[in-house]
Enzyme design. Structure first.
Site: not given
Ligand code: NAD
Length: 491
Positions: A196, A248-251, A253, A270, A304, A401
């Site tokens: 996704k 994605g975000s820590t929240e 995750g 990640e 990130c 962040e």
């Molecule tokens: P996000 O967590 O809002 O979204 C990431 C993905 O998760 C999106 O596809 C979103 O649609 C999906 N998502 C949202 N809510 C969900 C849920 N409840 N269950 C399952 N999937 C859900 O993050 P973002 O704003 O898209 O990305 C930015 C974040 O990603 C930053 O915190 C950044 O540091 C992190 N990031 C980390 C790495 C790494 O390798 N550590 C790499 C890139 C980005």
């Protein structure tokens, strides 16, 4: 009258020069008006009958309509992947390797088109999508193609076996590159995937579906379901998945980790970061300035592992900040498709609001803001490169962040103090150390709680090198031999 003394390191090009624009041809990519979901090798209409529009963040122009997958759609995608797994996992590994090689080759052949699509949908400068995202995405497939028939050697005596269907969720900052980080190792190990992409940047994943067809990836081995967070949540909850990989975000995750509690499904996370870029007084200062600029203004700071906290040794603080500001004044902010652009558009209105709010908090808490003079385009979402000095450890801009082109400068006196300040964060993804002394880099690397530590450079990536975090930056590694382990079980 005495001659006016010019600063010795002033760049003459900043004085009154204008760059003629050099636009990459937009016409190389043509999007469909509307995209279905990619399930079982076909683009299918979503059962949800629901769609949303993806726009270009630099112009707010609608680019295409994209399906919002519901629970039934996700279930169908997982079923297709399960069915394909029965065959794909029994293929001769060398045959699977050929498929990955073909994907890598097609990515290279279509690199220009995909780079333009990435910049249009995500807002990042074309020179980055062209020179970083696309070459690295192809390199990941090449690299893991090489491992596909050597798993027994990667884990001698451990009899590696694929897991099944991998549910993979990626963010919007490196849409195609994060897809490659996820799909390449999963396929090399004999798994099938349902991926996704993020809701603001779904288009390169949908073009990748076409790459898969061209590369003759068997139907159902790669499935792409588009949608917002609710689609991601359906995917994590779906029956039949054998692995979850999330970036994605820590929240979010943490929410996924809670959702999977009690289910026997391996997870890699990640997550976010708040990297310290640590500059000692014996370093090559001009190189460090380049590294600092690359560390935080690359991809508008939507990275990130961005070097968002600059820790500078007190004795060189003033000199370094002066040089940095001068360098920042040369950054060109504007059209992502212009090959001269250094800083593109902010990915979404929501992200711009978040950056604006955090920057306001920095000013309110007493830090000193500097932005070089630059004219931002009227349409779209933009934020000028920003640096804060006089930052305290307790300020939100030093802790949270920001995920935007905003740097917070702090100082230190001794290596011990640098380590303590660098580690004073809930995150632990990356760090940079700038010094003439190799021994000091190793001493620092030993003590920094960061998955990656760069020495006299920053933001370098290589498919052979594992990447991942400590603490609230997540767990598990992507890249390298370590990256295979997340997609295998051992008999
Ligand atoms: P996000 O967590 O809002 O979204 C990431 C993905 O998760 C999106 O596809 C979103 O649609 C999906 N998502 C949202 N809510 C969900 C849920 N409840 N269950 C399952 N999937 C859900 O993050 P973002 O704003 O898209 O990305 C930015 C974040 O990603 C930053 O915190 C950044 O540091 C992190 N990031 C980390 C790495 C790494 O390798 N550590 C790499 C890139 C980005």
């Amino acid at each position: 009258m005495g001659a006016v003394e010019k600063p010795r390191d002033a760049l003459p090009v900043t004085a009154g020069w204008e760059y003629a624009s050099s636009l990459e041809g937009r016409e190389i990519v043509s999007f469909e008006e509307r995209y279905g979901l990619f399930i079982g090798g076909d683009h299918v209409t979503p059962r949800s009958r629901s769609w949303f529009t993806t726009v270009s963040p630099s112009t707010e122009e609608p680019l295409a309509e994209v399906a919002q997958a519901g629970p039934r759609d996700v279930a169908l995608a997982v079923e297709a992947a399960q069915e394909a797994f029965e065959r794909w996992s029994t293929w001769r590994p060398a045959e699977r390797a050929k498929v990955l090689f073909r994907i890598a080759r097609v990515l290279q052949e279509r690199a220009r088109e995909l780079a333009v699509a990435e910049s249009l949908d995500g807002g990042k400068p074309i020179k980055e999508s062209r020179d970083v995202d696309l070459p690295l995405a192809a390199a990941h497939f090449f690299y893991y193609a090489g491992w596909a028939d050597k798993l027994e050697y990667a884990f001698p005596g451990r009899r590696p076996r694929p897991l099944g269907v991998a549910a993979q969720i990626v963010p919007w900052n490196f849409p195609l590159l994060m897809l490659a980080w996820k799909i390449a190792p999963a396929l090399a190990c004999g798994n099938t995937v349902v991926l996704k992409p993020a809701e603001t940047t779904p288009l390169t994943a949908l073009l990748f579906a076409d790459v898969c067809r061209q590369a003759e990836v068997p139907p159902g081995v790669v499935n792409i379901v588009t949608g917002d967070g609710s689609t991601g949540a359906h995917l994590v909850r779906a029956d039949g998945i054998a692995k979850v990989a999330f970036t994605g975000s820590t929240e979010v995750g943490k929410a996924i980790q809670r959702e999977l509690a009690g289910r026997d499904i391996p997870l890699t996370l990640e997550l976010g970061g708040k990297a310290a870029n640590i500059v000692f007084d014996d370093c090559a200062l001009d190189q460090a300035v380049e590294g600092i600029v690359n560390g935080i203004y690359f991809n508008q700071g939507h990275v990130c592992c961005a070097g968002s906290r600059l820790l500078v040794q007190e004795s060189i603080h003033d000199q370094l900040v002066r040089k940095l500001k001068r360098r920042m004044a040369t950054l060109r902010v504007g059209d992502p498709l212009d090959k001269n652009t250094d800083v593109g558009a902010i990915n979404s209105k929501a992200q711009l609001d978040r950056i604006t709010e955090l920057v306001q908090s920095g000013t309110d808490e007493g830090a000193e803001l500097y932005q070089p003079p630059c004219r931002l385009p009227e349409k779209g979402w933009w934020f000028a490169p920003t640096v804060f000095t006089n930052v305290a450890q307790s300020h939100r801009i030093a802790q949270e962040e920001i995920f935007g082109p905003v740097l917070s400068v702090l100082t230190f006196r001794t290596p011990d103090e640098a380590v303590e300040k660098a580690n004073n964060t809930m995150y632990g993804l990356s760090a940079g150390v700038w010094t003439e002394k190799g021994s000091r880099i190793l001493w620092m690397a030993d003590r920094l709680r960061s998955g990656v530590v760069w020495g006299n450079t920053f933001n370098r990536f290589d498919p052979a090198s594992p990447f991942g975090g400590y603490k609230e930056s997540g767990f598990g590694r992507e890249g390298g031999r370590h990256g295979l382990e997340a997609y295998l079980r051992f008999e």
